[in-house]
Scaffold this motif. Structure first.
Motif, PDB file in Angstrom:
ATOM      1  N   THR A  13       0.859  -1.431  -0.084  1.00  0.00           N
ATOM      2  CA  THR A  13      -0.138   0.076   0.069  1.00  0.00           C
ATOM      3  C   THR A  13       0.764   1.354  -0.013  1.00  0.00           C
ATOM      4  N   PRO A  14       0.206   2.532  -0.172  1.00  0.00           N
ATOM      5  CA  PRO A  14       1.049   3.621  -0.490  1.00  0.00           C
ATOM      6  C   PRO A  14       1.800   3.927   1.121  1.00  0.00           C
ATOM      7  N   ILE A  15       3.067   4.545   0.865  1.00  0.00           N
ATOM      8  CA  ILE A  15       3.851   4.967   2.158  1.00  0.00           C
ATOM      9  C   ILE A  15       3.583   6.204   2.389  1.00  0.00           C
ATOM     10  N   GLY A  16       2.550   7.295   1.549  1.00  0.00           N
ATOM     11  CA  GLY A  16       2.215   8.492   2.043  1.00  0.00           C
ATOM     12  C   GLY A  16       1.258   8.836   1.041  1.00  0.00           C
ATOM     13  N   ASN A  17       1.722   9.269  -0.282  1.00  0.00           N
ATOM     14  CA  ASN A  17       0.660   9.497  -1.251  1.00  0.00           C
ATOM     15  C   ASN A  17      -0.200   8.380  -1.777  1.00  0.00           C
ATOM     16  N   LEU A  18      -1.376   8.684  -1.361  1.00  0.00           N
ATOM     17  CA  LEU A  18      -2.501   7.541  -1.718  1.00  0.00           C
ATOM     18  C   LEU A  18      -2.561   7.380  -3.112  1.00  0.00           C
ATOM     19  N   ASP A  19      -2.185   8.313  -3.935  1.00  0.00           N
ATOM     20  CA  ASP A  19      -2.392   7.728  -5.743  1.00  0.00           C
ATOM     21  C   ASP A  19      -1.385   6.893  -6.071  1.00  0.00           C
ATOM     22  N   ASP A  20      -0.480   6.481  -5.112  1.00  0.00           N
ATOM     23  CA  ASP A  20       0.526   5.625  -5.492  1.00  0.00           C
ATOM     24  C   ASP A  20       0.222   4.074  -5.534  1.00  0.00           C
ATOM     25  N   VAL A  21      -1.015   3.772  -4.896  1.00  0.00           N
ATOM     26  CA  VAL A  21      -1.620   2.437  -4.884  1.00  0.00           C
ATOM     27  C   VAL A  21      -1.914   1.997  -6.291  1.00  0.00           C
ATOM     28  N   GLN A  26      -5.764  -2.550  -5.677  1.00  0.00           N
ATOM     29  CA  GLN A  26      -7.166  -2.152  -5.585  1.00  0.00           C
ATOM     30  C   GLN A  26      -8.031  -3.293  -5.823  1.00  0.00           C
ATOM     31  N   ALA A  27      -7.939  -4.049  -6.872  1.00  0.00           N
ATOM     32  CA  ALA A  27      -8.875  -5.121  -7.446  1.00  0.00           C
ATOM     33  C   ALA A  27      -8.509  -6.210  -6.465  1.00  0.00           C
ATOM     34  N   SER A  85      -0.099  -3.809   5.382  1.00  0.00           N
ATOM     35  CA  SER A  85       0.608  -3.219   6.599  1.00  0.00           C
ATOM     36  C   SER A  85       0.225  -1.899   6.694  1.00  0.00           C
ATOM     37  N   ASP A  86       0.450  -1.105   7.863  1.00  0.00           N
ATOM     38  CA  ASP A  86       0.156   0.263   7.994  1.00  0.00           C
ATOM     39  C   ASP A  86       0.545   1.238   6.796  1.00  0.00           C
ATOM     40  N   ALA A  87       1.567   0.655   6.096  1.00  0.00           N
ATOM     41  CA  ALA A  87       2.134   1.491   4.798  1.00  0.00           C
ATOM     42  C   ALA A  87       3.193   0.724   4.254  1.00  0.00           C
ATOM     43  N   GLY A  88       3.337   0.749   2.969  1.00  0.00           N
ATOM     44  CA  GLY A  88       4.408  -0.040   2.086  1.00  0.00           C
ATOM     45  C   GLY A  88       4.135  -1.377   1.914  1.00  0.00           C
ATOM     46  N   GLU A 105       3.897 -23.471   4.340  1.00  0.00           N
ATOM     47  CA  GLU A 105       4.120 -24.866   4.933  1.00  0.00           C
ATOM     48  C   GLU A 105       2.785 -25.810   4.963  1.00  0.00           C
ATOM     49  N   ALA A 106       1.526 -25.027   4.784  1.00  0.00           N
ATOM     50  CA  ALA A 106       0.255 -25.814   4.432  1.00  0.00           C
ATOM     51  C   ALA A 106       0.121 -26.009   3.032  1.00  0.00           C
ATOM     52  N   GLY A 107       0.917 -25.669   2.168  1.00  0.00           N
ATOM     53  CA  GLY A 107       0.880 -25.620   0.831  1.00  0.00           C
ATOM     54  C   GLY A 107      -0.157 -24.724   0.085  1.00  0.00           C
ATOM     55  N   ILE A 108      -0.368 -23.635   0.852  1.00  0.00           N
ATOM     56  CA  ILE A 108      -1.264 -22.354   0.352  1.00  0.00           C
ATOM     57  C   ILE A 108      -0.360 -21.630  -0.841  1.00  0.00           C
ATOM     58  N   ALA A 109      -0.813 -21.045  -1.638  1.00  0.00           N
ATOM     59  CA  ALA A 109      -0.260 -20.206  -2.782  1.00  0.00           C
ATOM     60  C   ALA A 109      -0.348 -18.831  -2.168  1.00  0.00           C
ATOM     61  N   VAL A 110       1.096 -18.261  -1.967  1.00  0.00           N
ATOM     62  CA  VAL A 110       1.254 -16.643  -1.622  1.00  0.00           C
ATOM     63  C   VAL A 110       1.616 -16.102  -2.606  1.00  0.00           C
ATOM     64  N   SER A 111       0.990 -15.070  -3.227  1.00  0.00           N
ATOM     65  CA  SER A 111       1.385 -14.016  -4.273  1.00  0.00           C
ATOM     66  C   SER A 111       1.657 -12.752  -3.680  1.00  0.00           C
ATOM     67  N   PRO A 112       2.762 -12.032  -4.392  1.00  0.00           N
ATOM     68  CA  PRO A 112       2.803 -10.789  -3.847  1.00  0.00           C
ATOM     69  C   PRO A 112       1.984  -9.772  -4.799  1.00  0.00           C
ATOM     70  N   VAL A 113       1.784  -8.653  -4.353  1.00  0.00           N
ATOM     71  CA  VAL A 113       1.159  -7.531  -5.434  1.00  0.00           C
ATOM     72  C   VAL A 113       2.062  -6.616  -4.974  1.00  0.00           C
ATOM     73  N   PRO A 114       3.124  -6.209  -6.098  1.00  0.00           N
ATOM     74  CA  PRO A 114       4.220  -5.167  -5.540  1.00  0.00           C
ATOM     75  C   PRO A 114       3.697  -3.757  -5.599  1.00  0.00           C
ATOM     76  N   GLY A 115       4.550  -2.893  -4.754  1.00  0.00           N
ATOM     77  CA  GLY A 115       4.179  -1.427  -4.944  1.00  0.00           C
ATOM     78  C   GLY A 115       5.178  -0.779  -3.885  1.00  0.00           C
ATOM     79  N   ALA A 116       4.773   0.331  -3.313  1.00  0.00           N
ATOM     80  CA  ALA A 116       5.668   1.162  -2.596  1.00  0.00           C
ATOM     81  C   ALA A 116       6.571   0.416  -1.131  1.00  0.00           C
ATOM     82  N   CYS A 117       7.504   0.747  -1.338  1.00  0.00           N
ATOM     83  CA  CYS A 117       8.449   0.510   0.040  1.00  0.00           C
ATOM     84  C   CYS A 117       9.481   1.396   0.139  1.00  0.00           C
ATOM     85  N   ALA A 118       9.450   1.893   1.292  1.00  0.00           N
ATOM     86  CA  ALA A 118      10.115   3.231   1.813  1.00  0.00           C
ATOM     87  C   ALA A 118      11.668   3.100   1.579  1.00  0.00           C
TER      88      ALA A 118
END
Length: 274
Positions: A13-21, A26-27, A85-88, A105-118
Motif C-alpha cells: 500500500t502507499p507509504i504516503g501519497n495515496l495515489d501510489d496505490v 485495488q482489485a 501493513s500500515d504503509a508500504g 508450510e500448509a501448501g497455500i499459494a502466496v502471491s505478492p502484489v508489489p508497490g511502494a517500499c520506503a
C-alpha cells in the motif's frame, strides 16, 4: 468435490501519497474475502477511498503467532485473504512473516502484489551505490546497543539502509558519525511521497549538524542510508573505529582512542579525530 485452497495475497500500500496505490492492489483488495491489516483503524481511510468494503481483521506482532493457524484454516477452506501493513510492503520491518511461513508450510499459494517500499524508494533517489545494499531496519533504541550494532557494520562495503523514528533520528545520526566517521557519505530521506518530503545528503558529520539545527528535520518518518566502507579504508581502521565507539561509552576520547589503537593496530590519531 473438495473445495480448492484459497490464496494469500501480500499487498503493498502507499507509504504516503495515496495515489501510489496500484490498480492491481485495488482489485485484489476488493475481491478478497478478508483483509488482514496491521491496524484496522489506520487502514480504514485508505480502504474507504478505494471503495473496498471487504471485512478486515487485525494482524500485528502481538497476535500474529496465535492468529496464523486460524487464518491458514480459512485459506485451506478456499478463502482469499489479503495481507496489508500500515504503509508500504508488508513484512519489511512489519508483521506478516509468520502468516506467510505458515501458509507456505500448509501448501497455500502466496502471491505478492508489489508497490511502494520506503527503503527502495529512498535508495532510488539517494545517489549512493545500489548494486549491493543491506537493509537493517530499525537500530536498537539505546545508544550503547545501537553503537555496538553499528560497529558490526562498520566494515561492510555495501550501502547500509536503516529506518528511524523522529524521536531518535538525531541521536542515531550522531552515533553513526561516531562509529563510521564524520566524513562517511550518507542520506537522510524524510516523509517520502508526502507534502514535506526532504532528501538531505552529505557527510555524516554535516548531516548531524543540519538535523540538529532544524526542528523540522526531526519530524516524520525517516530512511537513513550510509555509504559502505570506502575501498581505501583498511580493515584495521574499520575495526579500530568499532572498538573506539564501544570504549567511548565509558572512557574519555583520548583514552578510548589509545586503547582502541593498541587493541586493533589502527592509527590513534585517526580514531581520535573521528
Amino acid at each position: 468435490m473438495d473445495k480448492q485452497p484459497g490464496r494469500l495475497w501480500v499487498v503493498a500500500t502507499p507509504i504516503g501519497n495515496l495515489d501510489d496505490v496500484t490498480a492491481r492492489a485495488q482489485a485484489v483488495l476488493r475481491d478478497a474475502d478478508l483483509i488482514c491489516a496491521e491496524d484496522t483503524r489506520h487502514s480504514a481511510p485508505l480502504l474507504a477511498r478505494l471503495g473496498v468494503a471487504t471485512r478486515t481483521v487485525a494482524l500485528h506482532e502481538h497476535n500474529e503467532r496465535d492468529e496464523a493457524q486460524r487464518l491458514v484454516a480459512r485459506l485451506q477452506a478456499g478463502e482469499r485473504i489479503a495481507l496489508i501493513s500500515d504503509a508500504g510492503t508488508p513484512l519489511v520491518s512489519d508483521p506478516g512473516f509468520r502468516l506467510v511461513r505458515a501458509a507456505r508450510e500448509a501448501g497455500i499459494a502466496v502471491s505478492p502484489v508489489p508497490g511502494a517500499c520506503a527503503a527502495i524508494a529512498a535508495l532510488s533517489v539517494a545517489g549512493l551505490p545500489s548494486d549491493r545494499f543491506v537493509f537493517e531496519g530499525f537500530l536498537p533504541a539505546k545508544s550503547g546497543a545501537r553503537r555496538e550494532r553499528l560497529g558490526e557494520l562498520a566494515g561492510d562495503a555495501r550501502t547500509l539502509v536503516f529506518y528511524e523514528s523522529s524521536h531518535r533520528i538525531a541521536e542515531s545520526l550522531a552515533d553513526m558519525a561516531a562509529v563510521f566517521g564524520a566524513t562517511r557519505p550518507a542520506v537522510v530521506a524524510r516523509e517520502l511521497t508526502k507534502l514535506y518530503e526532504t532528501v538531505l545528503d552529505g557527510p555524516l558529520g554535516e548531516l548531524v549538524e543540519r538535523v540538529n539545527g532544524d526542528a523540522n528535520q526531526q519530524r516524520g518518518e525517516f530512511v537513513v542510508l550510509v555509504a559502505g566502507r570506502p575501498e581505501e579504508e583498511d580493515g584495521k581502521l574499520a575495526e579500530g573505529r568499532r572498538v573506539f565507539a564501544l570504549l567511548r561509552e565509558e572512557l574519555p576520547p583520548a583514552r578510548a582512542a589509545k586503547l582502541a589503537a593498541a587493541i586493533t593496530g589502527a592509527p590513534r590519531k585517526a580514531l581520535y579525530e573521528a
